[in-house]
Design a protein around this motif. Structure first.
Motif, PDB file in Angstrom:
ATOM      1  N   ASP A   1     -47.868  11.490  46.887  1.00 54.67           N
ATOM      2  CA  ASP A   1     -48.028  12.923  46.665  1.00 54.67           C
ATOM      3  C   ASP A   1     -47.164  13.749  47.602  1.00 54.67           C
ATOM      4  OD1 ASP A   1     -49.498  12.140  48.838  1.00 54.67           O
ATOM      5  OD2 ASP A   1     -51.304  13.277  48.325  1.00 54.67           O
TER       6      ASP A   1
ATOM      7  N   GLN B   1     -43.734  13.811  46.159  1.00 56.28           N
ATOM      8  CA  GLN B   1     -43.692  14.700  44.992  1.00 56.28           C
ATOM      9  C   GLN B   1     -43.585  16.158  45.442  1.00 56.28           C
ATOM     10  OE1 GLN B   1     -46.142  13.890  41.493  1.00 56.28           O
ATOM     11  NE2 GLN B   1     -47.045  12.186  42.638  1.00 56.28           N
ATOM     12  N   GLU B   2     -44.363  16.497  46.477  1.00 55.68           N
ATOM     13  CA  GLU B   2     -44.293  17.857  46.998  1.00 55.68           C
ATOM     14  C   GLU B   2     -42.923  18.149  47.585  1.00 55.68           C
ATOM     15  OE1 GLU B   2     -46.554  20.870  50.148  1.00 55.68           O
ATOM     16  OE2 GLU B   2     -47.195  18.772  49.972  1.00 55.68           O
TER      17      GLU B   2
ATOM     18  N   GLN C   1     -40.530  18.827  44.796  1.00 53.75           N
ATOM     19  CA  GLN C   1     -40.759  20.134  44.182  1.00 53.75           C
ATOM     20  C   GLN C   1     -40.292  21.277  45.077  1.00 53.75           C
ATOM     21  OE1 GLN C   1     -44.953  19.996  43.416  1.00 53.75           O
ATOM     22  NE2 GLN C   1     -44.774  18.500  41.746  1.00 53.75           N
ATOM     23  N   ARG C   2     -40.510  21.125  46.389  1.00 55.29           N
ATOM     24  CA  ARG C   2     -40.166  22.206  47.320  1.00 55.29           C
ATOM     25  C   ARG C   2     -38.667  22.282  47.609  1.00 55.29           C
ATOM     26  NH1 ARG C   2     -43.714  24.297  51.418  1.00 55.29           N
ATOM     27  NH2 ARG C   2     -45.914  23.942  50.966  1.00 55.29           N
TER      28      ARG C   2
END
Length: 530
Positions: free
Chosen positions: A57, A60-61, A64-65
């Motif tokens: 996770d 994934q963050e 995305q960021r």
């Protein structure tokens, strides 16, 4: 993790020793083990290409960021140890005991290894995987860029004043670990520590070029075809990531414990090392990740460190008591306190190299992180052998070195025979050597050895028997003459100091009748055990 006031140093030392023992006990007793990454459902996970690997996770963050995967080490190492599901538990049990023993040895003045308290020098080879460009262009990065990354590593690991690696934090550590570009190839020829490889010469490269390579091809083909002996070199690769891995910055292979590897054997030796996107290897390359801290972060993993949030959150441990707990990875350079702790609620250590913050935000390894890394270097397979690697020494024809002390170690009797390991580091067979040594910094004594050692071969050598008084002592040993040629002791591979103690002991035969309430007993009649 309970956080203690930085000023309460004595309490912290006690707590650390207790915590290490407690965690080891919990693991041995099968109690809940805290260092488990969050398992993501396939519904919410991002799958990478066709290799079936799902990002954690926090990655994934990150994607995305920032559009980047800051660190792929957790996912990569989970794949390596899929045949050894107990690796985390076993490794933490082992290192907890090793750290506790290390602290006892230092406290008792029995720190008996090559440079405990000194500097560990790590020989590095950088494999520059390029696409045929001129040196200094594109993925064929310049020698200066490689050296610049080595400089960043040493600034960070040594907490060098006047550099971005300096900090004034009370728990900030000079890890006393330095990185040196290799001076010899595996065959013994001179090198600058940079191995340039045209990707077009590698097997099946055309079908795997996207452009750039995914980690699957890097691990399965590039590494095994280019690696230098991982017992003697810390291998680093600079590559152009491509395909599903185009946003990847880097990843590293975790160390192994002496009791078992990530794959229940030595099969992973040919992949051991650090892989970096060439755009992030060095300093002044632009963007939030262009100042060399990804390599600092990944080598931290390669020497046993975990992310400061424990890859889980506030209730998950990174096994370093002086890193405040963190709820998740941090990005940019925020002032945040993501977890509530007692007795003092410290904020997240955003400056820690094992977070995900921008390169210029980072500037600290803590004392516990330094201890953990040094313990790995002193004990872990393919880490401890780096300290005596011939790659640290320029090629020589006649050169013998002392690479270890067998005895005296720890507590010894008043009369003992020092035993050292002599290694031939020269291209000529070593047939004679003058071994010099000092006891407690006194006058230099010598011992003449003769025999026959081929290149890299070793022999145990017994020095003259010594008789010393009760108390703490030291012995320093080096080779001063090899095959009749004088040479100085080399700070890397030809000098070792052992600190040890001589106890009062009991004269033999020792007798004990087990009638006294005192322990240890002061009198007795025991003379034989059948």
């Amino acid at each position: 993790m309970t956080k203690l006031l930085y000023s309460f140093k004595l309490a912290l030392i006690f707590f650390l020793g207790f915590t290490v023992q407690l965690k080891a006990q919990k693991i041995q007793e099968g109690l809940p083990f805290e260092n488990k990454s969050k398992n993501l459902s396939q519904k919410n996970a991002y799958q990478r290409g066709n290799n079936g690997i799902y990002l954690k996770d926090f990655n994934q963050e990150a994607l995305q960021r920032t559009g980047k995967i800051r660190c792929y080490s957790v996912e990569y190492n989970e794949q390596l140890r899929k045949n050894n599901p107990n690796f985390d538990r076993d490794f933490e049990a082992w290192i907890a005991k090793a750290i506790a023993k290390r602290r006892r040895d230092i406290a008792n003045g029995n720190a008996s290894t090559r440079t405990i308290g000194g500097v560990y020098y790590i020989p590095v080879v950088v494999h520059v995987i390029h696409n045929g460009e001129a040196i200094g262009t594109g993925s064929n990065i310049s020698d200066a860029q490689v050296q610049d990354q080595i400089n960043v590593l040493n600034e960070d690991f040594r907490k060098m004043a006047g550099t971005p690696g300096w900090n004034t934090h009370p728990e900030g550590a000079d890890t006393r670990i330095e990185f040196v570009l290799a001076k010899r190839t595996p065959a013994g020829a001179a090198t600058n520590g940079i191995n340039r490889v045209n990707r077009n010469t590698l097997p099946n490269n055309a079908t795997n070029w996207q452009p750039g390579f995914e980690a699957t091809y890097i691990n399965g083909t590039i590494k095994p075809n280019t690696i230098w002996n991982p017992d003697e070199y810390m291998n680093m690769w600079t590559v152009q990531f491509g395909g599903a891995d185009a946003g990847l910055l880097g990843y590293a292979q975790f160390p192994e414990s002496p009791i078992g590897g990530v794959g229940c054997g030595a099969a992973n030796a040919n992949t051991d090392g650090l892989v970096m996107g060439y755009q992030y290897f060095g300093r002044g390359l632009g963007g939030p990740y262009g100042d060399g801290r990804t390599a600092t972060h990944e080598i931290g993993h390669g020497l046993g460190l975990r992310h400061i949030w424990g890859d889980g959150g506030c209730g998950v441990d990174d096994f370093c008591a002086d890193t405040p707990t963190a709820g998740a990875a941090n990005f940019g350079c925020p002032n945040v306190n993501s977890c509530t702790d007692t007795p003092v609620d410290f904020p997240d250590m955003k400056e820690n190299y094992m977070d995900y913050t921008d390169d210029l935000c980072m500037n600290i390894f803590t004392n516990d992180q330094a201890t953990r890394m040094r313990t790995v270097i002193e004990n872990s397979p393919r880490r401890k052998t780096l300290l005596t690697s011939p790659a640290l020494l320029a090629p020589a024809t006649n050169y013998g070195g002392i690479v270890d002390i067998v005895s005296p170690l720890g507590n010894v009797c008043g009369t003992f025979t020092p035993t050292v390991i002599l290694r031939n580091l020269g291209s000529n067979n070593l047939t004679s050597a003058t071994i010099s040594y000092q006891i407690d910094g006194g006058s230099t004594q010598t011992f003449a050895w003769s025999g026959s050692l081929a290149y890299k071969a070793t022999a145990n050598v017994n020095l003259p028997t010594q008789t010393l008084s009760t108390g703490n002592h030291s012995i320093r040993v080096w080779v001063s003459v090899s095959n009749g040629s004088s040479h100085s002791s080399d700070m890397y591979v030809n000098e070792i100091i052992s600190n040890f103690s001589v106890g009062a002991g009991n004269s033999l035969p020792f007798e004990e009748n087990f009638e006294s309430n005192a322990f240890p007993p002061t009198t007795g009649t025991l003379s034989k055990i059948l």
